[in-house]
Design an enzyme around this catalytic site. Structure first.
Site, short mmCIF file in Angstrom:
data_model
loop_
_atom_site.label_atom_id
_atom_site.label_comp_id
_atom_site.label_asym_id
_atom_site.label_seq_id
_atom_site.Cartn_x
_atom_site.Cartn_y
_atom_site.Cartn_z
N LYS A 157 0.85 -1.21 0.00
CA LYS A 157 0.00 0.00 0.00
C LYS A 157 0.88 1.25 0.00
O LYS A 157 0.65 2.17 -0.78
CB LYS A 157 -0.87 0.01 1.25
CG LYS A 157 -1.51 1.37 1.57
CD LYS A 157 -2.37 1.35 2.81
CE LYS A 157 -1.60 1.63 4.06
NZ LYS A 157 -1.29 3.04 4.33
N ASN A 158 1.92 1.24 0.84
CA ASN A 158 2.72 2.46 1.01
C ASN A 158 3.71 2.69 -0.12
O ASN A 158 4.44 3.68 -0.10
CB ASN A 158 3.43 2.42 2.37
CG ASN A 158 2.43 2.55 3.50
OD1 ASN A 158 1.25 2.87 3.26
ND2 ASN A 158 2.86 2.27 4.71
N CYS B 225 -4.85 12.00 12.31
CA CYS B 225 -5.55 10.74 12.04
C CYS B 225 -5.50 9.94 13.34
O CYS B 225 -5.09 10.42 14.39
CB CYS B 225 -4.87 9.99 10.92
SG CYS B 225 -3.32 9.29 11.45
N ARG C 128 -0.61 14.55 12.57
CA ARG C 128 0.21 14.16 11.42
C ARG C 128 0.65 15.46 10.73
O ARG C 128 0.12 15.86 9.71
CB ARG C 128 -0.58 13.27 10.46
CG ARG C 128 -1.07 11.98 11.09
CD ARG C 128 0.03 11.01 11.44
NE ARG C 128 0.67 10.38 10.30
CZ ARG C 128 0.19 9.31 9.67
NH1 ARG C 128 -0.96 8.82 10.02
NH2 ARG C 128 0.84 8.78 8.65
N ASP D 154 4.97 0.32 11.78
CA ASP D 154 3.74 -0.29 11.26
C ASP D 154 3.63 -1.76 11.68
O ASP D 154 2.55 -2.33 11.62
CB ASP D 154 3.68 -0.21 9.74
CG ASP D 154 3.51 1.23 9.27
OD1 ASP D 154 3.65 1.48 8.08
OD2 ASP D 154 3.24 2.09 10.13
N ARG E 246 -8.23 -0.79 4.53
CA ARG E 246 -7.37 0.23 3.91
C ARG E 246 -6.03 -0.38 3.51
O ARG E 246 -5.39 0.09 2.57
CB ARG E 246 -7.12 1.39 4.89
CG ARG E 246 -8.34 2.27 5.15
CD ARG E 246 -7.97 3.45 6.02
NE ARG E 246 -6.72 4.04 5.57
CZ ARG E 246 -5.87 4.63 6.39
NH1 ARG E 246 -6.13 4.73 7.68
NH2 ARG E 246 -4.75 5.15 5.93
C1 EPZ Z 1 4.32 6.79 6.25
O1 EPZ Z 1 3.55 7.80 6.89
C2 EPZ Z 1 3.43 5.58 6.14
N1 EPZ Z 1 2.25 5.91 5.33
C3 EPZ Z 1 2.99 5.14 7.54
O2 EPZ Z 1 2.23 3.95 7.38
C4 EPZ Z 1 4.24 4.83 8.35
O3 EPZ Z 1 3.84 4.49 9.66
C5 EPZ Z 1 5.16 6.04 8.38
O4 EPZ Z 1 5.48 6.44 7.04
C6 EPZ Z 1 6.46 5.77 9.11
O5 EPZ Z 1 7.11 4.70 8.51
C7 EPZ Z 1 2.37 5.89 3.99
O6 EPZ Z 1 3.43 5.64 3.44
C8 EPZ Z 1 1.13 6.18 3.20
P1 EPZ Z 1 6.43 10.12 8.39
P2 EPZ Z 1 4.11 9.32 6.95
O7 EPZ Z 1 6.30 11.38 7.62
O8 EPZ Z 1 4.79 9.65 5.69
C9 EPZ Z 1 6.51 13.33 11.89
C10 EPZ Z 1 0.38 2.53 7.68
O9 EPZ Z 1 -0.09 1.97 8.67
N2 EPZ Z 1 6.43 14.35 10.84
O10 EPZ Z 1 7.65 9.28 8.23
O11 EPZ Z 1 3.00 10.20 7.39
C11 EPZ Z 1 5.19 12.55 12.03
O12 EPZ Z 1 4.31 13.25 12.89
C12 EPZ Z 1 0.84 3.97 7.77
O13 EPZ Z 1 0.52 1.99 6.55
C13 EPZ Z 1 6.55 15.68 11.19
O14 EPZ Z 1 6.70 16.03 12.35
O15 EPZ Z 1 5.17 9.18 8.12
C14 EPZ Z 1 5.64 11.25 12.64
O16 EPZ Z 1 5.75 11.42 14.05
C15 EPZ Z 1 0.62 4.56 9.15
N3 EPZ Z 1 6.46 16.62 10.21
C16 EPZ Z 1 7.03 11.04 12.04
O17 EPZ Z 1 7.44 12.31 11.52
C17 EPZ Z 1 6.30 16.30 8.89
O18 EPZ Z 1 6.25 17.21 8.03
C18 EPZ Z 1 7.04 10.02 10.91
O19 EPZ Z 1 6.18 10.49 9.93
C19 EPZ Z 1 6.16 14.93 8.55
C20 EPZ Z 1 6.24 13.97 9.54
#
Ligand code: EPZ
Length: 417
Positions: A22-23, A116, A121, A306, A398
């Site tokens: 998915k990701n 979410c 997020r 995840d 999802r």
């Molecule tokens: C991706 O989310 C995945 N989703 C998530 O999978 C996964 O848990 C996550 O990466 C971490 O591996 C998809 O790929 C669609 P991040 P993403 O930006 O991109 C903080 C699932 O279950 N952050 O790496 O949103 C954020 O709050 C989903 O399949 C900021 O602070 O994750 C978090 O604490 C859930 N500012 C951390 O970084 C930003 O601008 C990691 O977020 C962006 C992120």
């Protein structure tokens, strides 16, 4: 409201196929916006999030068709640059369309994706990076109004955290920007590599992906291509957890062991036998499970956040005490209360969960609160005595292609009602 009804304590055995990630599929579908003409994504999973991404593409004016395991996108009709609120709310990760739409059309309007189930997020890193590349982004009334003016230009971007989404958005915006973009402290997830390989097949010039420094040399335009989506490493971890908790043995077909190199040892520490092959993983959990010392979720290649929930579900029946530290998201223990309803002995304090193994879990009525937490309840139900009913399974759909069909095919008694 649909729910899953599971009759637990059936030993799973047989072969189970791991579907496309998915990701990876989601950023790849966004990346299609950048490529002219027709693109086909093979091994594209049949998931509600993927359908949501296709609805966004159609809204933008692209033609998006599913045929079997493939999705074909034609962007010749691309006209719109806005993603309406209802589509943005359907899927938080639709923020990854921002970089692609800006790269192709020069402007984009979408509503703020908002928080979410996992907690806030934020997208501050996405916005700061795109501004560094020359985009003007106005945030008002919950909407992001973006315009690249005379065009995006390459920049040196250092991420304070290796954010997956921010890394993807920067790569998408940089692919056709003027000049070179360098991302320091980039995310290294396998899905990032899938995105870079896809874009390079479309004519982009990206190197260093999978490492902490990614270099993108902007090109004029990108053409369509055919691409195979990588297997879903989190679905693989879910199937391994189900084999572990039921004392079964499974062969995961299509799994890429190199993507879960920090997850496999956890199952071996639990006492499972794991054999790795080119594109399959064998696991046997004949003996009872042992607790593992400490699991810390970290950015790739660390233990994936995840996989935290589904591995925790398996550990609820492991002899001894396991410690799980969730370092990535602030609210990713929502499955704990539901597991406790099933007789698990888990205490959480902040980002730490202490799991004391119990002899048996007992089936109960539980509710999914998020995607991976919901999958964890299914795993626990497969290993619990009696009947477990899991509600709110829209979250599970999802990220899992018919989870009940997958587990039924290897001896699980699970049906959707
Ligand atoms: C991706 O989310 C995945 N989703 C998530 O999978 C996964 O848990 C996550 O990466 C971490 O591996 C998809 O790929 C669609 P991040 P993403 O930006 O991109 C903080 C699932 O279950 N952050 O790496 O949103 C954020 O709050 C989903 O399949 C900021 O602070 O994750 C978090 O604490 C859930 N500012 C951390 O970084 C930003 O601008 C990691 O977020 C962006 C992120």
């Amino acid at each position: 409201m649909q729910r899953l009804v599971i009759e637990g304590e059936r030993r799973l055995s047989g072969e189970i196929t791991v579907h496309g990630a998915k990701n990876s599929a989601l950023p790849l579908l966004a990346a299609c916006v950048l490529s002219r003409g027709e693109t086909s994504l093979h091994n594209c999973p049949k998931l509600s999030d993927v359908y949501a991404a296709c609805r966004i593409l159609s809204r933008l004016g692209c033609k998006c068709e599913r045929n079997g395991g493939s999705v074909t996108v034609n962007t010749d009709g691309l006209t719109h640059f806005d993603v309406p609120d209802e589509l943005m709310r359907e899927m938080r990760s639709s923020i990854v369309f921002l970089g692609a739409i800006l790269g192709r059309l020069g402007k984009c309007r979408l509503s703020f994706p908002g928080g979410c189930e996992l907690g806030p997020r934020p997208i501050d890193m996405h916005i700061a990076a795109l501004r560094q590349m020359g985009a003007s982004i106005r945030e008002e009334h919950g909407t992001l109004d973006c315009d690249v003016g005379r065009g995006l230009r390459g920049a040196k971007i250092a991420l304070s955290f290796p954010s997956v989404g921010a890394t993807e958005n920067i790569i998408l915006a940089a692919a056709t920007a003027k000049g070179q973009t360098v991302i320091h402290n980039a995310a290294r997830e396998p899905e990032i590599c899938d995105l870079a390989r896809f874009l390079n097949k479309c004519g982009a010039k990206i190197s260093g992906f999978g490492e902490t420094t990614v270099v993108i040399d902007g090109v004029e335009r990108l053409h369509g291509c055919e691409y195979e989506v990588c297997p879903d490493r989190i679905v693989a971890a879910t199937y391994l957890s189900a084999a572990a908790i039921t004392g079964g043995e499974l062969t995961l077909l299509g799994a890429r062991a190199c993507d879960i190199e920090t997850v496999i040892p956890v199952f071996e520490q639990m006492g499972c036998t794991v054999c790795l092959y080119d594109s399959k993983i064998y696991i046997s959990a004949r003996r009872g499970l042992k607790a593992v010392k400490t699991i810390r979720t970290m950015p790739y290649p660390g233990f994936p956040t995840d996989a935290q929930a589904v591995v925790m579900a398996a550990l609820t029946k492991a002899r001894g005490t396991s410690i799980i530290i969730e370092n990535i998201f602030s609210n990713r223990f929502r499955h704990v209360d539901e597991l406790v309803r099933m007789g698990a002995d888990i205490k959480t304090e902040g980002k730490v969960a202490v799991v004391d193994g119990v002899k048996r879990l007992s089936g109960a009525c539980v509710k999914a609160c998020d995607l991976r937490g919901g999958a964890a309840l299914v795993v626990a139900g497969l290993g619990a005595e009696g009947i477990t009913e899991v509600g709110d399974i829209k979250y599970i759909d999802r990220g899992y292609e018919s989870i009940e069909t997958a587990f039924s095919s290897v001896g699980g008694i699970i049906k959707r009602v």
